[in-house]
Design an enzyme around this catalytic site. Structure first.
Site, PDB file in Angstrom:
ATOM      1  N   LYS A   1       0.814  -1.167  -0.173  1.00 20.53           N
ATOM      2  CA  LYS A   1       0.089  -0.463   0.074  1.00 20.53           C
ATOM      3  C   LYS A   1       0.986   1.339  -0.048  1.00 20.53           C
ATOM      4  CE  LYS A   1      -3.130  -1.844   3.211  1.00 20.53           C
ATOM      5  NZ  LYS A   1      -4.728  -1.754   2.010  1.00 20.53           N
TER       6      LYS A   1
ATOM      7  N   ARG B   1     -10.226 -11.937   1.589  1.00 21.26           N
ATOM      8  CA  ARG B   1     -11.160 -12.776   1.481  1.00 21.26           C
ATOM      9  C   ARG B   1     -10.158 -14.522   1.210  1.00 21.26           C
ATOM     10  NH1 ARG B   1     -11.160  -9.432  -4.209  1.00 21.26           N
ATOM     11  NH2 ARG B   1     -11.560  -8.089  -2.894  1.00 21.26           N
TER      12      ARG B   1
END
Length: 516
Positions: free
Chosen positions: A285, A359
């Site tokens: 990020k 996920r």
């Protein structure tokens, strides 16, 4: 890490001449004709004089408005606090929603930090109103100072310690209502505490230890998988996300069963994302996007506190919680983009972006949860930035099996939380196709919240016999709380800055609604 502080909630009658509280709170509504006092315990003459002075005092009755003035004789309170409930339709006191009362109560208590005891003279003559006022107050009585120096902590003002709600209801009603409000608020504050803890101190193993200690005195069974057991049992999502960190992952299972349970007892499974810090892994990020990433375990924190609340409330429903815990960091041992991993139950995933890691851990949890064929499975996760683009920072996106999805939204409405039902368009599943594995962890960028839900749906019942799963599929709902879990702006109502504890109240309400 979880603060033991909990304000004392009591009920008191409208005769307040002998009250020892330091402040009395009354409500003001905003109407087309100007500010109007809500029904309150003030003497008639004092109430009339105050009502006539509202505009001169600059009081509007707007939501989140809190105004302090000196107390009115002959009542013994040194301080009178006017808290706004916002616009109302119809007669003030009748047209005020329970959520407006909850927020007004919370705002007042938040502004009264440092005041030892407060009497709340808001409308509370029904069980619903009493519960909302008490709950909002207990939610507003929050601060997080665990990591300040001793000198700083000693100089900090403490939240309100004693809260008395003025009501005409009998004790046989007020006792259970206040007891429930205390449990719900305690669960919400505990969730906030866990999310606010810095990642230097909260990592998968310490998270598992903290939860184990928190439920030690409750009727909750705890099972913890360490990295060796995770590898032995094939939990490839959690393992691969966590292998870039020197602090290995964990899976925690919490089981609450009511004292009298049998085959007919409803069983609800909850699955929570618990990424204790998310750097993005090798798909790193930007620096500015990492500063709040301690929040990425809010789903797991919520599951833990909701299971504990179900046990405290002795709900007649079995609740199983799955906390999928890992730290997502880059290193020589981290998973790489284009790696193929095997999820618990055997499905393979091509990892195209290591920053779509939530996920992957949730896939393990969903397979394990649905292997037990619960009556419903609900997962909760700070899953996608797309949630904030679609719904903003205060509204939770709810997807999944239509019936269960709508029941969760209804529970949110009843609890006073903002949630919105979203679809999972079938065309988004095709965007997750992989040429080398069963599925890719990255799909269409547009509609990313729904694409992530489509990924998760592939793992519901994935470990069961296909024929049985098709004949009797497990109802499933997915809650994306990426925005609502963490308030980066100023406090409002009963909501503080930083961790919010969102959806704790909704899930407790859902369990209550579906108890046997």
């Amino acid at each position: 890490m979880i603060n033991d502080f909990s304000p004392v909630l009591t009920a008191t009658g409208p005769q307040l001449a002998k009250s020892s509280a330091s402040a009395l709170v009354v409500g003001v509504a905003s109407t087309e004709d100007g500010p109007v006092l809500l029904p309150n315990p003030l003497p008639d003459a004092g109430a009339r004089a105050l009502a006539d002075s509202l505009e001169a005092l600059g009081v509007t009755g707007a939501a989140d408005e809190v105004v302090r003035i000196p107390g009115l004789d002959p009542l013994p309170f040194p301080l009178l606090v006017l808290t706004g409930v916002g616009s109302v339709d119809g007669e003030p006191g009748v047209g005020v929603t329970t959520e407006a009362l909850r927020r007004a109560s919370g705002a007042a208590i938040r502004h009264l930090t440092g005041t030892p005891s407060v009497a709340l003279g808001l409308p509370a003559d029904t069980a619903e109103q009493l519960g909302a006022v008490a709950e909002g107050a207990a939610l507003g009585a929050y601060s997080f100072t665990s990591f300040r120096s001793a000198r700083s902590q000693n100089s900090a003002k403490n939240p309100v310690e004693h809260i008395a709600v003025v009501t005409r209801l009998k004790s046989k009603v007020t006792g259970p209502v206040l007891g429930r409000a205390a449990v719900v608020a305690r669960a919400t504050r505990a969730t906030r505490d866990l999310v606010n803890v810095p990642p230097s101190h909260l990592f998968p193993a310490s998270f598992a230890d903290e939860v184990t200690e928190a439920v030690r005195k409750l009727s909750v069974k705890v099972t913890v998988w360490d990295e060796k057991q995770l590898e032995k049992d094939g939990f490839g999502g959690i393992l691969n996300v966590g292998k870039g960190s020197s602090r290995p992952p964990r899976l925690v299972k919490l089981e609450y069963s009511p004292a009298r349970s049998g085959k007919s007892t409803p069983h609800v499974a909850l699955v929570g994302k618990g990424i204790t810090f998310d750097s993005g892994g090798l798909s790193l990020k930007p620096a500015a996007s990492m500063t709040t990433m301690k929040l990425d375990m809010a789903g797991a924190a919520t599951v833990a506190t909701v299971v504990a609340a179900a046990a405290e409330l002795k709900l007649p429903v079995k609740v199983t919680g799955w906390l999928c815990l890992a730290e997502n960091l880059p290193s020589a041992t981290a998973q790489r983009p284009s790696d193929v991993i095997t999820i618990y139950g055997g499905k393979t995933v091509e990892v195209m972006n290591t920053d779509a890691e939530g996920r992957l851990v949730m896939a393990d949890g969903l397979v394990a949860a649905t292997d037990e064929t619960p009556d419903a499975v609900i997962d909760i996760a700070t899953l996608t930035g797309a949630q904030m683009i679609a719904l903003g920072s205060r509204t939770t996106g709810v997807m999944g099996t239509e019936g269960l999805r709508d029941e969760v939204v209804s529970a949110a409405d009843a609890a006073g939380e903002d949630a919105w039902a979203m679809p999972i368009p079938e065309h988004l599943r095709a965007s997750l196709d992989s040429s080398v594995a069963d599925i890719s962890n990255v799909g269409d960028r547009f509609g990313g919240m729904m694409a992530a839900a489509a990924f998760l749906r592939d793992f519901v019942d994935a470990g069961r016999d296909p024929a049985e799963a098709k004949a009797s599929p497990t109802p499933w709902a997915h809650l994306d709380i990426a925005g609502p879990a963490f308030n980066e702006s100023g406090p409002y109502g009963y909501t503080p800055k930083d961790a919010t504890g969102v959806m704790v109240r909704t899930l407790i309400r859902y369990l209550e609604d579906h108890a046997d």
